[in-house]
Enzyme design. Structure first.
Site, short mmCIF file in Angstrom:
data_model
loop_
_atom_site.label_atom_id
_atom_site.label_comp_id
_atom_site.label_asym_id
_atom_site.label_seq_id
_atom_site.Cartn_x
_atom_site.Cartn_y
_atom_site.Cartn_z
CG PHE A 67 45.00 -5.91 28.63
CD1 PHE A 67 43.83 -5.50 28.01
CD2 PHE A 67 45.32 -5.36 29.87
CE1 PHE A 67 42.98 -4.58 28.60
CE2 PHE A 67 44.48 -4.44 30.47
CZ PHE A 67 43.31 -4.05 29.83
CB CYS A 70 49.52 -9.39 23.45
SG CYS A 70 49.15 -8.97 25.15
CG HIS A 71 43.75 -11.66 25.21
ND1 HIS A 71 42.43 -11.35 25.47
CD2 HIS A 71 43.86 -12.99 25.42
CE1 HIS A 71 41.79 -12.46 25.86
NE2 HIS A 71 42.64 -13.46 25.83
CG PHE A 72 42.47 -13.01 20.90
CD1 PHE A 72 43.24 -14.15 21.14
CD2 PHE A 72 41.30 -12.85 21.60
CE1 PHE A 72 42.80 -15.11 22.05
CE2 PHE A 72 40.87 -13.80 22.52
CZ PHE A 72 41.62 -14.93 22.75
CB ILE A 77 39.03 -9.22 24.08
CG1 ILE A 77 38.19 -9.18 22.81
CG2 ILE A 77 38.16 -9.51 25.29
CD1 ILE A 77 37.63 -10.52 22.41
#
Length: 169
Positions: A67, A70-72, A77
């Site tokens: 994650f 892709c976040h962010f 985060i």
């Protein structure tokens, strides 16, 4: 009540994800990468803050977790919803650990407070779930619990009145 150990390592959690721990059609954890813990360190049906059961688990944080890319992008985060999902996963696991039958489903949460973030420099999340109700009748099997997530000992997420049910369908 079924006789299961009070702690589980990663291989045990993967067995649960494959439906091998509590048996076919019963409580099951998601498989990686959605499995949000690496080990369960304590589980009970009568412990915790309210004497209705509890579960404690840990999740090792590494910078290469899926994650973060892709976040962010450029500001990695962990999505707060993944921490909430980890708490729901553990609530359902506790119901299966009790020997209660059926597949687990999150039904909702009364209150969520996010007061911190999980960035790639964190080392470990600790999940704490304390049951306020554990109900098993002919028509309903459900747990209601409060939970917290700590990142390296700092409380970053708090939830009240999480609800998870087990259903035979």
């Amino acid at each position: 009540m079924a006789q299961y150990p009070n702690s589980f390592d990663k291989e045990d959690l993967l067995k649960c994800a494959r439906g091998e721990l509590f048996g076919p059609g019963n409580a099951q954890l998601p498989a990686p990468p959605m499995l949000m813990m690496d080990r369960i360190t304590e589980v009970s049906a009568d412990g915790g803050e309210h004497g209705k059961g509890h579960i404690l688990a840990e999740f090792d944080i590494t910078p290469d977790l899926w994650f973060f890319d892709c976040h962010f992008p450029g500001n990695p985060i962990m999505p707060g919803c993944l921490g909430l999902d980890g708490l729901w996963q553990l609530t359902g696991f506790n119901l299966g650990w009790r020997g209660w039958q059926g597949r687990g489903y999150a039904l909702g949460v009364g209150e969520v407070k996010l007061t911190g973030m999980v960035r790639p420099d964190r080392k470990m999340l600790t999940y704490r779930v304390d049951f306020t109700k554990a109900i098993q009748t002919r028509r309903l099997t459900m747990g209601v619990a409060d939970g917290i997530v700590e990142a390296d000992g700092e409380v970053i997420y708090q939830v009240k009145d999480m609800k998870v049910a087990l259903s035979e369908s």
